[in-house]
Each structure stands twice: as C-alpha cells, then as structure tokens.
Design an enzyme around this catalytic site. Structure first.
Site, PDB file in Angstrom:
ATOM      1  N   ARG A 100       0.787  -1.674  -0.368  1.00 61.07           N
ATOM      2  CA  ARG A 100       0.486  -0.304   0.259  1.00 61.07           C
ATOM      3  C   ARG A 100       1.532   1.447   0.250  1.00 61.07           C
ATOM      4  NH1 ARG A 100      -2.786  -3.676   3.094  1.00 61.07           N
ATOM      5  NH2 ARG A 100      -4.760  -4.339   1.764  1.00 61.07           N
ATOM      6  N   ASP A 149      -6.329 -14.462   2.884  1.00 63.82           N
ATOM      7  CA  ASP A 149      -7.638 -12.881   3.855  1.00 63.82           C
ATOM      8  C   ASP A 149      -8.003 -12.641   2.465  1.00 63.82           C
ATOM      9  OD1 ASP A 149      -4.963 -12.250   3.313  1.00 63.82           O
ATOM     10  OD2 ASP A 149      -5.607 -10.183   3.885  1.00 63.82           O
ATOM     11  N   GLU A 150      -9.443 -12.502   3.186  1.00 63.77           N
ATOM     12  CA  GLU A 150     -10.058 -11.503   2.420  1.00 63.77           C
ATOM     13  C   GLU A 150     -10.146 -11.941   0.462  1.00 63.77           C
ATOM     14  OE1 GLU A 150      -9.709  -7.418   5.048  1.00 63.77           O
ATOM     15  OE2 GLU A 150      -8.532  -7.318   3.375  1.00 63.77           O
ATOM     16  N   TRP A 184      -5.422 -13.653  12.687  1.00 66.82           N
ATOM     17  CA  TRP A 184      -6.068 -11.801  12.382  1.00 66.82           C
ATOM     18  C   TRP A 184      -7.912 -11.029  12.934  1.00 66.82           C
ATOM     19  CZ3 TRP A 184      -8.417  -8.939   9.345  1.00 66.82           C
ATOM     20  CH2 TRP A 184      -9.114  -9.054   8.266  1.00 66.82           C
ATOM     21  N   TYR A 215      -3.612  -4.454  15.500  1.00 69.67           N
ATOM     22  CA  TYR A 215      -3.189  -3.669  14.604  1.00 69.67           C
ATOM     23  C   TYR A 215      -2.791  -2.243  15.078  1.00 69.67           C
ATOM     24  CZ  TYR A 215      -4.409  -7.097  10.903  1.00 69.67           C
ATOM     25  OH  TYR A 215      -4.661  -8.190  10.132  1.00 69.67           O
ATOM     26  N   TRP A 255      -0.200  -2.065   8.354  1.00 75.62           N
ATOM     27  CA  TRP A 255      -1.047  -2.095   7.443  1.00 75.62           C
ATOM     28  C   TRP A 255      -0.784  -1.015   7.044  1.00 75.62           C
ATOM     29  CZ3 TRP A 255      -1.578  -6.466   5.187  1.00 75.62           C
ATOM     30  CH2 TRP A 255      -1.864  -7.128   5.482  1.00 75.62           C
ATOM     31  N   GLU A 258      -2.411   1.498   3.837  1.00 75.25           N
ATOM     32  CA  GLU A 258      -3.200   2.174   3.323  1.00 75.25           C
ATOM     33  C   GLU A 258      -2.624   3.596   4.015  1.00 75.25           C
ATOM     34  OE1 GLU A 258      -4.568  -0.764   5.572  1.00 75.25           O
ATOM     35  OE2 GLU A 258      -5.290  -1.542   3.538  1.00 75.25           O
TER      36      GLU A 258
HETATM   37  C1  ACM Z   1      -5.282  -8.581   6.799  1.00 81.54           C
HETATM   38  O1  ACM Z   1      -5.139  -7.255   7.644  1.00 81.54           O
HETATM   39  N1  ACM Z   1      -6.224  -9.270   5.888  1.00 81.54           N
HETATM   40  C2  ACM Z   1      -4.578 -10.135   7.478  1.00 81.54           C
END
Ligand code: ACM
Ligand code: ZN
Length: 510
Positions: free
Chosen positions: A145, A303-304, A374, A400, A449, A451
């Site tokens: 990201r 994931d997702e 997670w 996170y 993460w 983003e």
């Molecule tokens: C995640 O936070 N999509 C692993």
C-alpha cells in the site's frame, strides 16, 4: 524497587551497589550513532560477538570492558548480564542469546546517553537473567500500500531487534502493488509495481510505487540475519491480487482489463481457481523466494477472498466438478493445499491468515500449515484445537498498529482504535487455552498495514511505542508484566527513540 529501563522487561533483575559509568565506550562506528563524540554502540558489534565465544572490548580509558562469554544453562535466546563497576558481562549459550543480551545493554547505554545528551553513560550495577516466553516475536510491514525504501525497512529491523523481536514479516504484494522481482515474469514489476495515485491529482499522471531489487532484498535479509531476525516473505494469494492481475490478466476469471488498485478495500477480482497457469505463476514466485529468502516459512496470505467471480466462471465451475466441491469457497481450501504442497517440495512451510481454516471440512488443511490469527483470537484457538501451530496477531487485541492510537480527529490511523494499554494487554496464549493448545502458539506479532500512509515518519509514529508494548507481551511472562512499570520505563525509551531519529506517538496511553 526501581525498574531498570529495559523493554521488554527481563525475567529477573537484581540491582547492586555502584555504577558502570564513563565518558566513552569502545570506539566503533555504524548505524546507531548517539553522538559524534561518544562512542557508538553499534549493532554490527554483533558480528564480532558471533565469531568469538569470549570477547572483550575496552573503553578508551580502559576503565570498563564489555565482555561476551560462553555460559551454560541458558535457553536458545536466553542470556545473563552482569554489570559491575568495571565490566558489563554477557553470558549466553550461543550467538542469539549473546545478541539479545547485547540489545539489553544497548538500551541501558542508549537511555543513559540520552539522559546526558551524549556526554556519558551511567548504568546501575545489576544482575539480569532473561529469556523469552515465545519463540516467534514479530512485526509485519505492509510495503504494498505504501512502498517503503530498503533503508527504511532496515531501520525498522534494527529497531525491532533492539526490542527483542526475531521475526520480520515482509508483506510484499497486495492490490496496490507488487514489490518482488521474479525471473521470467518481468511484467510483475514493470506493470504490477506501479499505480496511478488519484489522491494527489485527478489526472492519471501521478504514478507511485516501486519494487525491491534482488540485491536490496539480499541486503535486507543479511542485515536481519546479523540481528538474528528471520525475514518471512508474504505473497498474498489468491485474493488481494489486483497488481498480479494488472500484469497478467490471463490469471483472472474474466481476463480483465484490470488495474493496480489505488482504492482500498476487498476487491471481487481474484486469481482464477480454474486455470493451471496460477500454479505456473506460483512456482516461479516460490522459486524466486527460495533463491532470495533462507527463511523456513513462506506466508501465502489467504485473507479476504471474495468468491463471486469463481461462482460465475466456467473454468472454476469445472474445477469444482473435477474435485467434487459443492461451494466455490471450497476452492480456496483446494488452492491452499496446492500452494502448501508446492512450498513443501521446496523445503518451506506455508503460513496462512486465519481464513484458510474456512470450508475445509472436505479437503482438510495442509499438514504443517501455520495459521496466523488476525480477525480475532478464535482462528488461532481453532487452529490449535486442530493441532496446527499458531501465530497470534489479533486485530481485536492491540496488534494492529495502523489503527489510531487514540480516539481523536487529530490522530492518524485507520479503521479502529488501539491504545498502548491494549497492545500491552495482548496475551498470545491466554488462560482460556488448554496447555496443549497453548503449546502450539509459536508466539505473535504486530502488523502495520500502510493504507493512506504518506511517509515513513507517519508509519513510525503509529508503530512506536505500541510495538514496544507488543514486544513485551511476546517476551515477558504474564506474572512479570505490569503496565505501571512499563509506563515508567517508556519515559526513557521516548528519549532514546528521539535520539535514534524515530518518530513516535506521545499522547495518552489508555
Ligand atoms: C489482514 O489484515 N487482512 C490480514
Ligand atoms: Zn475462474
């Protein structure tokens, strides 16, 4: 008794009379420079310690020495640190323990140098005996990201090693960019590494991105190895695949067109489960990883994943028929199995995010698969119940670090709030687990993460000091953890982080 300002808090600390003090340490140069005059406690000292069972460094005045000596009765990463007025002596059974002990000493020296603005060090005499609670103590950095430079990655590796961590999970691919060179697949970096950034301009002329060269990756891996940190690469499959699909539309169900995403979220286009080309692709990627990363593990994401394309795709339907699968969701279990087997053939063990547990009644799970929990803790509990090793990184429990550190419009961060206190309370193997399940918890990690992150500075601001809190949750046994004590020790670490040119959050901790 007053605490020494060590994070993570050691297993046993006994303060003694007197101080190990002076103006200058053995003159070494390197990455961590406390001031121009004061000698530098550099991480590369590690290399010297690694080669020598017994090693001694004297300060310029020869009044003090730092000694590393072979000792018996220590766990793999355990160590003793005996500080007298003349000597700081680290004992360990091998280089890992020696390095961890050296980091404790590095913290004490750095905090003391920070206090005197680099003029002198003054550490109370003490005896410390220490070992970690968990073998996996990690940090994940999302370099898709936001593309962070290799220099920034190395800086973070050095910092996490100071806090006793031993695993760097490198998130190298996602919808917003592919960062890994793969022989025979040049479009991955030519196309997949770049995206139009519409946040800056409405015109499609602002291109952002990048990728790591093989040389940079080898350098990062070697830099981490010198700090006894294992680098685990992650290639997120079969979802979060927009960058792959932009470079190779033939790997998708519809054939495209696709673009490297500038938006954030979970996208419907994923790798097509009905084409064998995705396994040719995975083979090339795994070979590249095998060449660049000595790690025991490869993270395959998982994931997702959205399933609507698979529902509509004739090739995916055919695949389901071929394997007698009733739902498209089961195709993910089938892909996980194939990828894990491909890694096994290459001498690697697969790790997956906790969704790899879903819809596995028919096909089961790959034998040695490690599950990274997670979405919460339940995935980890379930994996352990099913006999799988687990790494805990629940977003619900302070792991996170991209979440805001405080409920305030003024703070950066996204999606939710995680306070320093919540990160401190994280327990990778909480008492609700049986002893048998807890034994399968390898440890845990915090994730960043990226983003919406404009710079490494903002990333650091969000990571520190919550990473320090997670580091203690991973190293220190619950009976030795104490938030009031942590808050006290954090004061010294704030100065130290300043000295190390690390941006860090300074607001309320709870
Ligand atoms: C995640 O936070 N999509 C692993
Ligand atoms: Zn398909």
């Amino acid at each position: 008794m007053q605490d020494m300002c060590i994070i993570p808090r050691p297993s046993e600390t006994t303060l003694k009379e007197g101080f190990f003090q002076g103006r200058s340490l053995p003159p070494v140069t390197g990455d961590v420079r406390f001031s121009n005059e004061t000698a530098i406690f550099r991480a590369q000292m590690n290399d010297a310690f690694e080669r020598a069972d017994n090693m001694r460094m004297r300060s310029e005045s020869a009044a003090q020495s730092i000694v590393c000596a072979h000792g018996t009765g220590f766990a793999d990463e355990g160590y003793g640190l005996i500080i007298t007025e003349r000597e700081a002596r680290i004992e360990a059974s091998g280089p890992k323990g020696c390095y961890r002990g050296l980091q404790t000493l590095r913290q004490l020296l750095a905090a003391s140098l920070a206090d005197s603005e680099g003029r002198e060090f003054r550490i109370p005499c003490a005896e410390i005996r220490d070992e970690p609670r968990f073998p996996w103590r990690g940090f994940m950095l999302d370099c898709s990201r936001t593309f962070f430079s290799a220099a920034f990655v190395k800086k973070q590796i050095d910092l996490i090693s100071m806090y006793g961590m031993n695993t760097f999970h490198w998130h190298l691919t996602d919808d917003q960019g592919w960062r890994l060179p793969v022989k025979g697949w040049p479009k991955l970096t030519e196309i997949g590494a770049w995206r139009t950034d519409y946040h800056v301009s409405a015109e499609p002329d602002h291109i952002v991105g990048g990728f790591y060269t093989e040389e940079e990756i080898r350098e990062v891996v070697a830099y981490a190895a010198a700090r006894h940190i294992e680098v685990i690469p992650e290639i997120d499959l079969p979802g979060h695949a927009s960058a792959i699909l932009a470079a190779h539309p033939e790997l998708g169900c519809t054939g495209g067109p696709y673009a490297v995403e500038d938006r954030y979220g979970i996208f419907p286009d994923v790798l097509c489960a009905g084409t064998d080309k995705i396994f040719d692709f995975a083979a090339a990627v795994f070979d590249a990883l095998g060449d660049l990363f000595p790690s025991r593990f490869v993270h395959i994401g998982g994931d997702e994943v959205r399933f609507e394309r698979w529902k509509e795709c004739p090739r995916c339907s055919l695949r389901m028929k071929e394997f007698g699968l009733g739902k498209p969701e089961e195709l993910q279990a089938w892909i996980t199995m194939r990828l894990a087997n491909m890694l096994h053939e290459r001498g690697k063990t697969a790790i997956g995010w906790d969704e790899v547990l879903h819809e596995t009644e028919k096909l089961g799970l790959p034998e040695n698969l490690i599950v990274m929990s997670w979405t919460g803790t339940e995935g980890g509990f379930e994996a352990a119940r099913r006999g799988h090793r687990v790494v805990m990184t629940p977003m619900t429990d302070g792991c996170y670090l991209n979440f805001k550190p405080l409920d305030s419009q003024e703070e950066p961060g996204r999606l939710d709030i995680t306070t320093v206190k919540q990160s401190y309370a994280f327990d990778p193997a909480p008492p609700v687990m049986t002893a048998e399940q807890a034994a399968l918890v390898e440890g845990g990690q915090c994730n960043f993460w990226s983003e919406g992150i404009d710079s490494g500075r903002i990333a650091e601001y969000l990571v520190y000091p919550r990473l320090c809190a997670v580091a203690e949750s991973l190293w220190t046994r619950p009976e030795r953890k104490n938030f009031e004590s942590f808050k006290g020790r954090l004061r010294a670490h704030r100065k130290m982080l300043d000295l190390l040119n690390v941006c860090h959050y300074r607001g309320p901790l709870e």
